[in-house]
Design a protein around this motif. Structure first.
Motif, short mmCIF file in Angstrom:
data_model
loop_
_atom_site.label_atom_id
_atom_site.label_comp_id
_atom_site.label_asym_id
_atom_site.label_seq_id
_atom_site.Cartn_x
_atom_site.Cartn_y
_atom_site.Cartn_z
N TYR A 122 -58.09 93.19 45.72
CA TYR A 122 -59.06 94.30 46.70
C TYR A 122 -58.62 94.19 47.88
N VAL A 123 -58.63 93.26 48.66
CA VAL A 123 -58.16 92.86 50.20
C VAL A 123 -56.93 93.35 50.39
N MET A 124 -56.09 93.00 49.62
CA MET A 124 -54.72 93.06 49.95
C MET A 124 -54.40 94.63 49.87
N GLU A 125 -55.15 95.64 49.10
CA GLU A 125 -54.87 96.76 49.15
C GLU A 125 -55.60 97.42 50.12
N HIS A 126 -56.38 96.90 50.88
CA HIS A 126 -56.87 97.56 52.23
C HIS A 126 -56.57 96.84 53.43
N LEU A 127 -55.72 96.23 53.50
CA LEU A 127 -55.28 95.64 54.79
C LEU A 127 -55.23 96.51 55.98
N ASP A 128 -55.38 97.87 55.74
CA ASP A 128 -55.24 98.51 56.98
C ASP A 128 -56.80 98.58 57.65
N VAL A 129 -57.66 98.16 57.06
CA VAL A 129 -58.95 97.74 57.50
C VAL A 129 -59.06 96.43 58.05
N PRO A 130 -59.33 96.43 59.34
CA PRO A 130 -59.08 95.11 60.08
C PRO A 130 -60.00 93.97 59.39
N GLU A 131 -61.34 94.37 59.02
CA GLU A 131 -62.23 93.51 58.57
C GLU A 131 -61.66 93.02 57.13
N MET A 132 -60.83 93.85 56.51
CA MET A 132 -60.36 93.12 55.00
C MET A 132 -59.19 92.20 55.53
N ARG A 133 -58.12 92.71 56.43
CA ARG A 133 -57.36 91.83 56.96
C ARG A 133 -57.59 90.40 57.53
N LYS A 134 -58.94 90.51 58.47
CA LYS A 134 -59.63 89.34 58.75
C LYS A 134 -59.81 88.29 57.60
N ILE A 135 -60.84 88.78 56.46
CA ILE A 135 -61.02 88.12 55.36
C ILE A 135 -59.92 87.33 54.58
N MET A 136 -58.69 88.22 54.72
CA MET A 136 -57.68 87.49 53.92
C MET A 136 -56.94 86.35 54.80
N VAL A 137 -56.87 86.55 56.13
CA VAL A 137 -56.53 85.69 57.39
C VAL A 137 -57.33 84.44 57.05
N GLU A 138 -58.56 84.57 57.31
CA GLU A 138 -59.27 83.31 57.05
C GLU A 138 -59.52 82.60 55.87
N ARG A 139 -59.18 83.26 54.67
CA ARG A 139 -59.15 82.61 53.36
C ARG A 139 -57.75 81.98 53.20
N ALA A 140 -56.72 82.75 53.86
CA ALA A 140 -55.44 81.83 53.72
C ALA A 140 -55.38 80.67 54.82
N ILE A 141 -56.04 80.83 56.07
CA ILE A 141 -55.93 79.58 56.83
C ILE A 141 -56.87 78.35 56.10
N GLY A 142 -58.00 78.92 55.28
CA GLY A 142 -58.94 77.72 54.73
C GLY A 142 -57.81 77.16 53.50
N ASN A 143 -57.15 78.02 52.86
CA ASN A 143 -56.31 77.31 51.83
C ASN A 143 -54.98 76.56 52.40
N GLN A 144 -54.99 76.73 53.60
CA GLN A 144 -53.50 76.19 54.35
C GLN A 144 -52.47 76.79 53.78
N GLN A 145 -52.60 78.41 53.54
CA GLN A 145 -51.49 79.30 53.38
C GLN A 145 -50.85 79.96 54.55
N TYR A 146 -50.29 78.89 55.54
CA TYR A 146 -50.14 79.31 56.83
C TYR A 146 -49.19 80.40 57.28
N SER A 147 -48.20 80.44 56.51
CA SER A 147 -47.08 81.54 56.59
C SER A 147 -47.72 83.02 56.13
N LEU A 148 -48.67 83.11 55.06
CA LEU A 148 -49.20 84.25 54.66
C LEU A 148 -50.15 84.67 55.96
N ALA A 149 -51.35 83.77 56.22
CA ALA A 149 -51.91 83.86 57.51
C ALA A 149 -51.03 84.36 58.72
N GLU A 150 -50.13 83.65 59.18
CA GLU A 150 -49.30 84.08 60.09
C GLU A 150 -48.63 85.55 59.95
N GLN A 151 -48.32 85.84 59.00
CA GLN A 151 -47.55 87.07 58.66
C GLN A 151 -48.62 88.26 58.88
#
Length: 408
Positions: free
Chosen positions: A185-214
């Protein structure tokens, strides 16, 4: 308040407090403060109750009453905002810790309250309340009852959806369908900054740095926010590059954060450059860039903190109003220059002063001048101003009082 044990009694007490402080249907500044402090006291006492449902209902009732007041009160002190936040923090704590038997009651209370006219008029706070429903939803029927509130709370200016709508939905999906469904659901709404922020924080927490950086780089390229407020994506990228030990890119992000107004990162950049042995060659260029990009008061505070008195002197020359705060520091290295700025500014302010409040401001400047080491010069200015403005009785009164205090 501690003797009030029923919701009915508490409602009467709240309405009495409001009525006693109103003037012709309006809550003035002091009345608003008194009411808000009284309501916060009631909330604090309610949190001590063993009956969590009663405590919850008290929070909901007071929340609505405060929202009703906002349009008919002088809220400039911020007391009303504090009371609203106190209500919402209490509702969140009670929702998070709700027992199985209380969840239905609490969810129903949130749904009903969110439909209140006050919540619809102040939709931002209405969404703040509704967000706590995430902790209480048990099934898809409950979820639909939450979603049904979204149209009632409406949209922001320009018909944009409130981001809370997406955050709440994501939270409910995660609760009912799991993390994977929520991430989709988050990936489908990345145009909403708050959604993108959730995914970035989750990616960093899971050490998915490439995704978070992108995700951050994409958002940063489109960022058109406040020039004097660093974009949140820069902070995330700085953290990513720090954890990956990519110093060059980390320095780039810190510079961006600094140039967009967050001077707390100056020391971190300084330490990184010192480790790399590049601080001396970086320092001059960086300070020039900061001069061009920071607000003068932020740049002056940074220079003061770093002991850059030569550059601080130039800023104070351009903005004499800062001499009261930095004159003493400047006088240690540049007494003549600092004293000259003091005197010119004091005489200028005295010439423009027209009431006792401004006269007191002139005296405060003179006292600062005195404390910067110019004791005799300060006394001389007092005498000169008394001679220059003998008809300004209030000014002379303030100056003579200051003169007497400086003699002690």
């Amino acid at each position: 308040m501690t003797n009030l044990l029923t919701l009915s009694e508490i409602k009467n007490e709240v309405r009495t407090v409001i009525r006693q402080n109103k003037e012709r249907g309006f809550l003035p500044y002091s009345g608003c403060n008194r009411v808000c402090h009284a309501l916060i006291d009631m909330l604090e006492n309610s949190r001590l109750l063993e009956d969590r449902k009663l405590s919850f209902d008290i929070h909901l009732f007071i929340f609505v009453e405060i929202l009703k007041l906002v349009s008919h009160a002088d809220t400039s002190s911020g007391a009303a905002t504090d009371a609203i936040h106190y209500c919402l923090s209490g509702v969140e704590e009670l929702s998070r810790s709700a027992t199985l038997e209380n969840r239905s009651h609490m969810l129903g209370g949130i749904i009903k309250t969110s439909k209140n006219k006050a919540c619809i008029e102040w939709a931002e706070h209405g969404y703040g309340l509704l967000s706590n429903a995430v902790y209480l939803v048990r099934d898809h029927k409950d979820a639909e009852s939450v979603y049904s509130i979204f149209p009632m709370l409406g949209t922001m200016y320009g018909r944009r959806e409130y981001p809370d709508r997406f955050v709440i939905t994501q939270g409910i999906i995660e609760r009912l369908n799991g993390v994977a469904a929520a991430d989709q659901y988050v990936m489908e709404h990345l145009d909403v900054p708050e959604m993108r922020k959730i995914m970035v924080e989750r990616a960093i927490g899971n050490q998915q740095y490439s995704l978070a950086e992108q995700l951050c780089v994409e958002a940063l390229q489109e960022d058109k926010g406040n020039y004097h407020r660093p974009p949140v994506w820069a902070y995330h990228l700085e953290r990513i590059y720090s954890e990956l030990r990519i110093t060059e890119k980390q320095v780039e992000m810190i510079r961006l954060i600094l140039l967009r107004g967050d001077t707390s990162y100056f020391q971190k950049l300084k330490e990184l450059c010192q480790l790399e042995g590049t601080w001396e060659e970086t320092r001059g260029v960086l300070l020039h860039e900061l001069l061009e990009n920071l607000m003068p008061h932020d740049f002056a505070a940074l220079l003061s903190q770093e002991g850059e008195t030569a550059k601080l002197l130039e800023v104070v020359r351009a903005h004499p109003i800062y001499v009261e705060h930095y004159g003493k520091q400047l006088a240690q290295d540049y007494p003549e220059e600092a004293y000259s700025i003091y005197e010119e500014y004091i005489f200028s302010e005295a010439a423009a002063a027209t009431d006792r409040r401004k006269y007191k401001g002139v005296c405060r400047l003179i006292k600062s001048y005195f404390r910067a080491g110019a004791k005799e010069q300060a006394k001389g200015i007092i005498r000169q101003l008394i001679e220059n403005y003998p008809r300004r009785v209030a000014m002379v009164d303030e100056l003579q009082a200051l003169s007497n205090s400086l003699q002690k």
